[in-house]
Design an enzyme around this catalytic site. Structure first.
Site, PDB file in Angstrom:
ATOM      1  N   ASP A 136       0.845  -1.198   0.000  1.00  0.00           N
ATOM      2  CA  ASP A 136       0.000   0.000   0.000  1.00  0.00           C
ATOM      3  C   ASP A 136       0.885   1.255   0.000  1.00  0.00           C
ATOM      4  OD1 ASP A 136      -1.380  -2.286   0.913  1.00  0.00           O
ATOM      5  OD2 ASP A 136      -2.880  -1.070   1.944  1.00  0.00           O
ATOM      6  N   HIS A 184      -0.215   4.676  -0.245  1.00  0.00           N
ATOM      7  CA  HIS A 184      -0.833   5.729   0.580  1.00  0.00           C
ATOM      8  C   HIS A 184      -0.167   7.092   0.442  1.00  0.00           C
ATOM      9  CE1 HIS A 184      -4.108   3.770   2.576  1.00  0.00           C
ATOM     10  NE2 HIS A 184      -3.349   2.788   3.056  1.00  0.00           N
ATOM     11  N   ASP A 238      -4.583   0.831  -2.664  1.00  0.00           N
ATOM     12  CA  ASP A 238      -4.437   1.944  -1.729  1.00  0.00           C
ATOM     13  C   ASP A 238      -3.269   2.838  -2.148  1.00  0.00           C
ATOM     14  OD1 ASP A 238      -6.654   1.210  -0.294  1.00  0.00           O
ATOM     15  OD2 ASP A 238      -5.601   0.773   1.573  1.00  0.00           O
ATOM     16  N   ASN A 296      -9.457  -0.324  -0.871  1.00  0.00           N
ATOM     17  CA  ASN A 296     -10.624   0.274  -0.218  1.00  0.00           C
ATOM     18  C   ASN A 296     -10.555   1.797  -0.205  1.00  0.00           C
ATOM     19  OD1 ASN A 296      -8.492  -0.344   1.803  1.00  0.00           O
ATOM     20  ND2 ASN A 296      -9.882   0.641   3.249  1.00  0.00           N
ATOM     21  N   HIS A 297      -9.345   2.367  -0.234  1.00  0.00           N
ATOM     22  CA  HIS A 297      -9.261   3.828  -0.210  1.00  0.00           C
ATOM     23  C   HIS A 297      -9.641   4.447  -1.556  1.00  0.00           C
ATOM     24  CE1 HIS A 297      -7.802   4.860   3.835  1.00  0.00           C
ATOM     25  NE2 HIS A 297      -7.490   3.566   3.831  1.00  0.00           N
ATOM     26  N   HIS A 317      -3.491  -4.110   2.638  1.00  0.00           N
ATOM     27  CA  HIS A 317      -4.660  -3.725   3.448  1.00  0.00           C
ATOM     28  C   HIS A 317      -4.420  -3.752   4.952  1.00  0.00           C
ATOM     29  CE1 HIS A 317      -8.792  -2.828   4.272  1.00  0.00           C
ATOM     30  NE2 HIS A 317      -9.104  -4.018   4.730  1.00  0.00           N
TER      31      HIS A 317
END
Length: 219
Positions: free
Chosen positions: A20, A22, A49, A75-76, A184
């Protein structure tokens, strides 16, 4: 768009898989530099993500358009599109979960960029590595990899939000695939559960962005 995209073996260069991101664009560049990533022939797969919690989320949202980058939706990305399309409580939820970076951006531009990016972000990818098959989803693979093609809405939600396997430390192998790489759930170090490899080491918190050679996903 198909829920899963399949990739033949990279005969020209190497394949890597990253956790991820981010919004940690600089960390990604550093990780790529450490392995002498060659954009002309290497491929980088990502477990999703790309955005939220990091200041460079807007930059990271452009990664899916790069010819060497192959991500799946996390999910983001789904939180963000729900917020930008529907507002209200969806927007509140996104803000609480790291979406505040959008405040300094043009929301109309971000919405369009995200919609375009999602066309390059299927729910799953499957990559041939050394004659074997490695799957990639953001959160939770189905018990049988072949079920992805016709996944229900609930199954798609599990792929981007699920944590049942890691919460119960379930080591049952996913059928129909040699290995699966997921993100995740933040873990201290990359961890195997059966044939599922967890590689999200919490870059936005720890400064550690895990990038592996795809061959490492075969144990």
């Amino acid at each position: 768009m198909s829920l899963i995209q399949k990739h033949e073996q990279n005969l020209a260069g190497r394949d890597f898989i990253v956790g991820d991101i981010h919004g940690q664009y600089d960390l990604l560049l550093e990780a790529m530099a450490r392995v002498d990533f060659d954009k002309a022939k290497d491929r980088l797969f990502c477990v999703g993500d790309l955005i939220d919690r990091g200041a460079d989320s807007f930059k990271c949202l452009s990664l899916p358009f790069e010819p060497w980058f192959f991500g799946v939706r996390g999910n983001h990305e789904m939180l963000a599109i729900d917020a930008l399309e529907n507002g209200g409580k969806n927007e509140d939820l996104w803000m609480i979960n790291g979406g505040t970076w959008v405040i300094t951006e043009d929301k109309v531009e971000v919405r369009q960029l995200l919609l375009d990016a999602l066309t390059y972000l299927p729910y799953a990818r499957q990559v041939e590595v050394m004659g074997q098959q490695v799957g990639i989803v953001h959160a939770e693979p189905p018990a049988d990899w072949s079920l992805i093609e016709g996944a229900s809405a609930g199954s798609k939600e599990e792929m981007v939000w699920g944590r049942k396997r890691i919460k119960s430390m379930d080591t049952t192998p996913v059928a129909g695939i040699d290995a699966v790489v997921v993100g995740h759930t933040i873990i201290e170090q990359p961890t195997w559960l059966g044939n599922v490899f967890y590689i999200d080491t919490g870059a936005f918190q720890t400064g550690r962005l895990t990038l592996i050679n795809a061959q490492e996903a075969l144990g």
